[in-house]
Design an enzyme around this catalytic site. Structure first.
Site, short mmCIF file in Angstrom:
data_model
loop_
_atom_site.label_atom_id
_atom_site.label_comp_id
_atom_site.label_asym_id
_atom_site.label_seq_id
_atom_site.Cartn_x
_atom_site.Cartn_y
_atom_site.Cartn_z
CG ASP A 21 -2.13 0.86 1.07
OD1 ASP A 21 -2.37 1.35 -0.04
OD2 ASP A 21 -2.85 1.05 2.07
CE1 TYR A 40 3.83 -6.61 3.81
CE2 TYR A 40 3.04 -8.87 4.02
CZ TYR A 40 3.18 -7.71 3.28
OH TYR A 40 2.66 -7.65 2.01
#
Length: 289
Positions: free
Chosen positions: A61, A120
């Site tokens: 994003d 992540y």
């Protein structure tokens, strides 16, 4: 690319600072990582965008960083060496996007569909005064966080769950399976820095940032750790919104992607993987006095 034309596939390992970009996914304006990378590839290969068929593993994003993003592209020709194209790409790319490696790939490899898991990191700087050198890469929490409570809560995410309560509405129309498998979720303390590391077989849109947002509220001791399974059970995004909003993007980084080992094997008659060339000074051109 015309299916009758022989195609050679190439795998890219990419790192980028996502601060000034609107994420990975291609769009003309504002700039995205894929857009900038494609322009460099078009310049170097002299191919059209449609012929390159560049695909990224993760549609990070806006504002999200990557150390281990993976992508692939195709060409109708082979390379004798990848060092030159590697140097040319990094010479064209801005300093906040780097191709770390280029390697040949077998036809079965697909940057997105060959993945087995993704890792992540979300960084939280937990001190009264923010470290200015980390301001683009860590979320600042001046509230003293209870890392033990966060660690206890994170364990509730591990396993296969329906994460409908932790997904934002996506701007693309793809209907995605809300059941995801979280393999591990650790909260590591490194001085004032808290590093949340999550590994999963896949993630929904803003899922990681929404999980982190809830853990932040638990770390502040505003809500108890056992609220996680309760919210998961509702499968309702509105339920999570009662307690937390999405964590900001700049603390999030795609660290690495694990692949099907068979799809990572190197094809025959291919150049070696390029890790970049070292520059050396062969002879001093300055006179000694």
């Amino acid at each position: 690319m015309n299916p009758t034309v022989a195609a050679f596939k190439w795998r890219l390992l990419i790192a980028y600072d996502g601060t000034h970009y609107s994420g990975w996914q291609y769009q003309q304006s504002p700039p995205t990582i894929q857009c900038i990378l494609e322009k460099a590839l078009i310049h170097v290969t002299k191919l059209e965008r449609k012929d390159l068929s560049l695909v990224g593993a993760s549609r990070t994003d806006a504002g999200v960083h990557a150390l281990g993003q993976v992508a692939h592209f195709v060409t109708p020709f082979n390379y004798d060496s990848l060092d030159s194209i590697h140097a040319a790409l990094n010479g064209l790319l801005p300093a906040d996007i780097r191709v770390r490696e280029i390697s040949p790939a077998v036809p079965e490899f697909h940057a997105r569909f060959s993945t087995e898991s993704k890792i992540y990191h979300y960084k939280i700087y937990n001190d009264t005064v923010m470290d200015p050198f980390l301001r683009h890469y860590a979320y600042h929490s001046a509230y003293k966080l209870n890392a033990t409570a966060m660690r206890e809560a994170a364990k509730h995410f591990i396993g296969k769950h329906n994460f409908s309560a932790f997904v934002n509405a996506s701007h693309n129309d793809r209907v995605r399976d809300p059941v995801k498998n979280i393999l591990s979720f650790d909260v590591n303390e490194m001085g004032p820095l808290l590093q949340l590391e999550v590994e999963g077989t896949g993630f929904l849109y803003r899922q990681v940032r929404n999980m982190v947002a809830l853990l932040l509220q638990i770390g502040k001791e505003a809500i108890p750790p056992d609220i996680v399974p309760m919210i998961l059970a509702t499968q309702d995004r509105k339920e999570l919104a009662k307690y937390a909003l999405s964590a900001p993007p700049h603390g999030l980084c795609l660290v690495s992607i694990k692949y099907n080992e068979q799809h990572l094997r190197l094809p025959s008659d291919c150049p070696l993987t390029s890790f970049g060339r070292h520059h050396t000074v062969r002879k001093c051109k300055l006179p000694f006095y």
